[in-house]
Design an enzyme around this catalytic site. Structure first.
Site, mmCIF file in Angstrom:
data_model
loop_
_atom_site.group_PDB
_atom_site.id
_atom_site.type_symbol
_atom_site.label_atom_id
_atom_site.label_comp_id
_atom_site.label_asym_id
_atom_site.label_seq_id
_atom_site.Cartn_x
_atom_site.Cartn_y
_atom_site.Cartn_z
ATOM 1 N N SER A 146 4.102 -3.708 4.640
ATOM 2 C CA SER A 146 4.252 -4.590 5.222
ATOM 3 C C SER A 146 5.538 -5.233 5.286
ATOM 4 O O SER A 146 6.608 -3.908 5.087
ATOM 5 C CB SER A 146 3.864 -5.531 4.621
ATOM 6 N N LYS A 147 5.822 -5.823 6.977
ATOM 7 C CA LYS A 147 7.297 -6.078 7.409
ATOM 8 C C LYS A 147 8.547 -6.326 6.064
ATOM 9 O O LYS A 147 9.481 -5.876 6.076
ATOM 10 C CB LYS A 147 7.575 -6.846 8.150
#
Ligand code: GLU
Length: 506
Positions: A255-256
């Site tokens: 995830s970012k």
């Protein structure tokens, strides 16, 4: 039966920056196609208009091209199975939804959003799993016709059997089973006439003669719906492989927040396409001989998808940097220099606010049109930094000393040698300056001169070189000192030594 020649595809949705997961899945698809003498397609799944991002498609093409993950068919390269954008194929999905209605494999659902919301609220309150309750599935043909004649909006839902199970064989997991009662009557066509992912994906995979679906694990719960659709249409099912998801160190899906996910970010950080591809290949895969550094061609030559391990591979940025450094060290000096130039030219075209202090980009801004001078500095410094950088972007930091127009700035304290006073350090620099001025301006001669000076004065060479390094490069970490002096030249080196002596005399 599936054709013996694999036809595979990736089907990204244009919803933002191109994701590392897209490159990961593309890599393995492409290997399967190349190894099996088949074809690799790119399809753009852009039917979700709420998440659509117009700039995203071009970035997907660009990122895949940068990585060398070329495809045989796609929106930008054409091919016999186009169009390759789902938004240009909507008539086909509507026709196929009609086919399913006619076959009795789907039904029109006229439920209003208000009713569905109420249903969801009740299910929540009763702690039931969410899902459609089949209300419109039970409408009589007359009722359905009446609603239709009244012009009520509707969606098309698939009829999922209530009993039994739906299973498929996954290459990496064996037989995967789902109880049908856990599968929702999936919406296939929305009230705006656009298909959902499920309908469009299956219709296109069939129409584009895809024989083998290789995608991320997150789609595994969609697969039974797809299997049911293939059966409803009477089409041959493709072969299924669900690749493990890339994970953050804490094992959550990449995830970012925990790891950069944009391929553009990796390019802008100066990762080499070869390094990133090599790293992605190591996510759940290894060459039979266990080698860690290998090319796409090496991988394709022996690729066997059944050797992919399904335990979630951890995306470790430090390991990627290490591997990328190995790739950088393997480049010829000319190749490294060319890539460094291209990297900085591209970075300079789209600078960020932080670039106001970037040593190389600010130099380029101060010297517009000085392409040849820039290329020359890079070419001469590339061999000096090769052992010390892991990404092209790290060049700026270590090679900053070649990009000062004036004199470098640093705290005067950095000029003071270990266990020596400022006055002693100044005197040492005065002596250094005299030797440097008299020496032949080549690294070996400069080094010999200063080692001799250390010897004569009883300084440890390392202690003597520290203030010299600060004076000449402005930094504590730099490329090799004497090569750096040679590259900077006599005038610049002496001016920097003078400046340091003055700073210590103040
Ligand atoms: N559009 C889906 C995605 O964004 C495709 C999934 C699949 O490969 O079936 O990844």
């Amino acid at each position: 039966m599936a054709s013996p020649v694999p036809v595979v595809r990736i089907a990204p949705s244009p919803t933002g920056d191109p994701h590392v997961g897209t490159a990961y899945v593309a890599l393995f698809n492409r290997c399967v196609a190349r190894r099996g003498g088949g074809r690799f397609l790119l399809r753009i799944e852009d039917t979700d208009r709420t998440r659509y991002d117009a700039s995203s498609e071009g970035k997907i093409f660009e990122a895949l091209r940068w990585l060398g993950l070329t495809y045989d068919e796609g929106p930008d390269v054409g091919g016999p199975n186009g169009p390759y954008r789902q938004s240009e194929r909507t008539a086909l999905y509507r026709e196929m939804a009609e086919t399913l209605l006619a076959k009795g494999a789907a039904y029109r659902c006229f439920c209003t959003e208000a009713r569905l919301e109420e249903l969801r609220a009740t299910q929540r309150a009763m702690k039931l799993p969410p899902g459609y309750d089949g209300y419109c599935r039970r409408l009589t043909p007359d009722e359905a016709r009446k609603h239709l004649a009244e012009g009520r909006p509707y969606v098309v839902r698939m009829i999922v059997p209530k009993e039994g199970e739906t299973s498929f064989t996954d290459d990496l997991r064996g037989v995967v089973r789902f109880e049908n009662r856990t599968i929702d009557d999936q919406v296939l066509l929305k009230s705006d006439g656009f298909p959902t992912y499920h309908l469009a994906n299956v219709v296109d995979d069939h129409a584009m003669e895809v024989t083998w679906v290789i995608r991320a694990e997150e789609w595994i719960t969609s697969t039974p719906k797809h299997v049911l659709l293939y059966r409803a249409f009477g089409w041959d099912e493709p072969r299924w492989t669900h690749l493990p998801l890339l994970r953050n160190a804490d094992k959550s899906k990449i995830s970012k927040r925990k790891n950069p996910t944009s391929l553009i970010w990796y390019r802008d950080q100066g990762f080499l396409p070869e390094g990133l591809l090599n790293f992605l290949a190591l996510m759940g895969y290894s060459l039979p001989d266990g080698r860690e550094k290998f090319t796409l061609a090496d991988l394709e030559a022996t690729f066997d998808i059944t050797r992919v391990s399904v335990t979630g591979p951890v995306f470790d940025l430090e390991k990627l940097k290490w591997l990328n450094g190995e790739w950088i060290r393997g480049l010829s000096d000319d190749d490294l220099a060319a890539r460094l130039v291209a990297h900085h030219v591209r970075r300079a075209a789209a600078p960020t606010p932080e670039d106001a202090t970037h040593p190389v980009l600010t130099w380029m801004a101060r010297h517009p049109g000085a392409d040849a001078a820039f290329a020359s500095i890079v070419r001469r410094s590339a061999p000096l930094v090769k052992e010390r950088i892991r990404t092209l972007e790290e060049y700026g930091e270590i090679a900053a000393c070649f990009f000062h127009d004036g004199l470098p700035t640093y705290p005067a304290a950095d000029l003071v040698a270990k266990k020596r006073t400022p006055a002693e350090s100044r005197d040492a620099l005065v002596a250094v300056r005299a030797r440097v001025a008299a020496a032949e301006f080549r690294a070996p001669a400069l080094e010999a001169a200063l080692r001799a000076l250390a010897d004569e004065t009883g300084w440890k060479p390392g202690d003597l070189f520290t203030p010299v390094r600060t004076a000449v490069t402005g930094a504590k970490i730099s490329p090799p000192l004497f090569e750096t002096m040679e590259l900077l030249g006599r005038d610049t080196t002496l001016a920097r030594l003078d400046h340091a002596i003055a700073a210590l005399s103040a």
